[in-house]
Design an enzyme around this catalytic site. Sequence first.
Site, PDB file in Angstrom:
ATOM      1  N   ALA A  75      36.564  37.874  36.136  1.00 18.17           N
ATOM      2  CA  ALA A  75      36.311  36.459  36.383  1.00 18.17           C
ATOM      3  C   ALA A  75      35.017  36.057  35.682  1.00 18.17           C
ATOM      4  CB  ALA A  75      36.218  36.188  37.877  1.00 18.17           C
ATOM      5  N   GLY A  90      38.608  40.623  38.469  1.00 16.65           N
ATOM      6  CA  GLY A  90      39.766  39.743  38.575  1.00 16.65           C
ATOM      7  C   GLY A  90      40.870  40.092  37.606  1.00 16.65           C
ATOM      8  N   GLU A  97      42.845  42.696  39.207  1.00 18.07           N
ATOM      9  CA  GLU A  97      43.637  42.119  40.296  1.00 18.07           C
ATOM     10  C   GLU A  97      44.879  41.404  39.778  1.00 18.07           C
ATOM     11  OE1 GLU A  97      40.857  41.139  43.958  1.00 18.07           O
ATOM     12  OE2 GLU A  97      39.982  40.366  42.108  1.00 18.07           O
ATOM     13  N   GLU A 135      33.497  44.810  41.293  1.00 20.87           N
ATOM     14  CA  GLU A 135      32.787  43.715  41.968  1.00 20.87           C
ATOM     15  C   GLU A 135      31.575  44.195  42.768  1.00 20.87           C
ATOM     16  OE1 GLU A 135      37.133  42.338  41.620  1.00 20.87           O
ATOM     17  OE2 GLU A 135      36.072  44.209  42.069  1.00 20.87           O
TER      18      GLU A 135
END
Length: 257
Positions: free
Chosen positions: A65, A110, A113, A133
């Site tokens: 992200a 992300g 994910e 993260e």
Amino acid sequence: MSWETVQLDWNDAVATVTVDRPDALNALNEPTLEAMAEAIAEAEAKEARALVLTGAGDSAFIAGADIAHMQDLSVAEAQSWGDLGHAVADALESFPAPTIAAVNGYAFGGGCEMALACDLRVASESAVIGNTEIDLGIIPGWGATQRLPRLVGAETARRMIFLGERLDAESAAEAGLFGEVVPDEELEDVVDELASRIAAKPSVAMRTAKQSLNYSHEAPRSAALEYEKRAFASLFGTHDQREGMTAFVEDREPEFE
């Protein structure tokens, strides 16, 4: 529709969604996530029989992200940001046809994910994946705490999330994250062939199989088995069931809808 940072391409009934921010290693910002959601919805509306997710360039699938966007978010803003990421991941997971992540480089945070939300994952030899993260002072926020343990088991998932471990392609395959690792230059061809094979299968049965597999994560075993029994029976009388079984008895290739 067209978007600045996402491409939607078609090869017969196979849709490919490409995150196209190579200068940012395909990191996901708000416009890109919104464009991904729209592209996935368009692929569903046009009845794609398989969907491929990948990243532009040679370095990254989705590097994560957009940290510059996240660093000053309030709690309420972070909730909205998490909701948006979850919506895209959920759209991949619930897509009515199988989804394939073609992991062609870095897949962190992300990006990992989004790969986890796909049904199948094929990686290039240079791919590196991880939930990183923790080193940013946060935890995965788009589904990894739930999806990762199902793939790799609790111990490996905890190590990856607690330590922010990054796995190379072979290590990730051994852990169960990737179903196949191929030379970098062969990734596109291998994924194209896999997606084409999936797209040639009976679409109603494929959708039902995916729904049944997903339901196994949401319900107790007894309820999931009951769901499977009903789903199995519901396919009888469909064109593809009759064609598939007739073709088998007649020793010929079936012609599915």
